[in-house]
Design a protein around this motif. Sequence first.
Motif, PDB file in Angstrom:
ATOM      1  N   THR A 114       0.840  -1.205   0.000  1.00 10.92           N
ATOM      2  CA  THR A 114       0.000   0.000   0.000  1.00 10.92           C
ATOM      3  C   THR A 114       0.873   1.252   0.000  1.00 10.92           C
ATOM      4  OG1 THR A 114      -1.690  -1.193   1.250  1.00 10.92           O
ATOM      5  CG2 THR A 114      -1.843   1.223   1.229  1.00 10.92           C
ATOM      6  N   ARG A 115       0.613   2.160  -0.936  1.00  7.67           N
ATOM      7  CA  ARG A 115       1.384   3.408  -1.015  1.00  7.67           C
ATOM      8  C   ARG A 115       0.656   4.521  -0.268  1.00  7.67           C
ATOM      9  NH1 ARG A 115       5.187   2.974  -5.433  1.00  7.67           N
ATOM     10  NH2 ARG A 115       5.813   5.097  -4.908  1.00  7.67           N
ATOM     11  N   ILE A 116       1.420   5.511   0.161  1.00  8.72           N
ATOM     12  CA  ILE A 116       0.836   6.711   0.768  1.00  8.72           C
ATOM     13  C   ILE A 116       0.254   7.577  -0.348  1.00  8.72           C
ATOM     14  CG2 ILE A 116       1.330   8.837   2.015  1.00  8.72           C
ATOM     15  CD1 ILE A 116       3.419   7.348   3.621  1.00  8.72           C
ATOM     16  N   ARG A 117      -0.990   8.024  -0.119  1.00 12.35           N
ATOM     17  CA  ARG A 117      -1.697   8.856  -1.094  1.00 12.35           C
ATOM     18  C   ARG A 117      -2.172  10.145  -0.434  1.00 12.35           C
ATOM     19  NH1 ARG A 117      -3.820   5.919  -5.491  1.00 12.35           N
ATOM     20  NH2 ARG A 117      -3.147   3.743  -5.443  1.00 12.35           N
ATOM     21  N   PRO A 118      -2.503  11.158  -1.253  1.00 11.85           N
ATOM     22  CA  PRO A 118      -3.065  12.392  -0.669  1.00 11.85           C
ATOM     23  C   PRO A 118      -4.296  12.070   0.168  1.00 11.85           C
ATOM     24  CG  PRO A 118      -2.526  12.719  -2.986  1.00 11.85           C
ATOM     25  CD  PRO A 118      -2.328  11.251  -2.717  1.00 11.85           C
ATOM     26  N   GLY A 119      -4.388  12.686   1.317  1.00  9.97           N
ATOM     27  CA  GLY A 119      -5.509  12.455   2.229  1.00  9.97           C
ATOM     28  C   GLY A 119      -5.215  11.440   3.312  1.00  9.97           C
ATOM     29  N   ASP A 120      -4.184  10.631   3.123  1.00  6.01           N
ATOM     30  CA  ASP A 120      -3.868   9.604   4.122  1.00  6.01           C
ATOM     31  C   ASP A 120      -3.406  10.242   5.435  1.00  6.01           C
ATOM     32  OD1 ASP A 120      -4.476   7.579   2.410  1.00  6.01           O
ATOM     33  OD2 ASP A 120      -2.436   6.845   2.140  1.00  6.01           O
ATOM     34  N   VAL A 121      -3.759   9.578   6.519  1.00  8.16           N
ATOM     35  CA  VAL A 121      -3.263   9.945   7.853  1.00  8.16           C
ATOM     36  C   VAL A 121      -2.432   8.764   8.338  1.00  8.16           C
ATOM     37  CG1 VAL A 121      -3.901  10.445  10.237  1.00  8.16           C
ATOM     38  CG2 VAL A 121      -5.220  11.436   8.348  1.00  8.16           C
TER      39      VAL A 121
END
Lengths: 168, 165
Positions: A114-121
Amino acid sequence: MKATPEMTAIVGKTMRESISHPVTVSDIRKWAIAVYYPQDPPPLFWDENYAVTTKYGGIVAPEEFNPFAWVTQKPSMTDPKVPQTAFSEHELGVEPPEYKAMLLTEIRESYGPTRIRPGDVIRSTVRISDYFERDGRMGHMLYTTLSNEWRNQNDEWIRTTESVFARY
Amino acid sequence: MAEPKRRMDPYDRIGFRSVLTPEGVCMGTSIKVSVGDKLPLFVRDGTVEHWNRFAAVNDEFAAHHWDPEVAKEEGFPAPFCMAPLQLAFFHAMLRDWTGEDGRIVSVAAKLKGPFFKGQTLTGLACITEINVINGEKHVNLELSQTDETNRTIATGTAQVALSDD
């Protein structure tokens, strides 16, 4: 220098927990620009029109991206500052050994799918995972492995960083 | 007339004995890989212009990264690069090679010495093992970073998963 029984007893216990603010596209763009400078970073990290055509379906962050820089939800701006690049057993109420210096000697990163995406916390949990001793150039040294696990808001594993510090 | 100096292949410098396969290493939708393949070099100059940008995104402003006097007081001949940026260089080198077909599974690095301002870092990588796990090609690599004097700055290992087209 040796790990005391009190130090050994805190192995595996949570030493520190941090929660990032929601990641923004701008955070990702600036990180990628800084890493790839003076070249342009891959468009996957800055061009939304391009990124939507890829298998990721949108912009993702480079694996090594740090969402905890500058300010976090936890600890907040007004909480006592804790150095992010060092540690002390004091954080768990245990007296550390006396030492002259502490050096970061090794970093091991492991990544989930799983990659970090905009909106992730992103939630970071730091634990001491190991103590070991070894003779080095600076004499007998106590090594401490710090494990830092990152998960997103869906509790999906993002990354684990193991940092090995030497004290002498 | 003196024979012009030839720049030694950085891969020879650090003792990678492998030979690039005929198909070589290529980017695109289907990456052909063989044990012994060497990745394209990753080269960056040590400049404050670069490190300032990284300091700004990583909130990393220790003075020994930009102030020659502080670096000198700490026993270093010049300001030196941040360790997380050196680690990021390994990641960028791997991504430059795989494009979007690759997934970095792991990167490990031992820091051998500082990368000083004014030096040139060269990142190198060689494939050491290939396994197929759950339909993905998992490629193990040996990593290294050297400066222009052949001094080893960092060594490491990585694993990258490639879509098995």
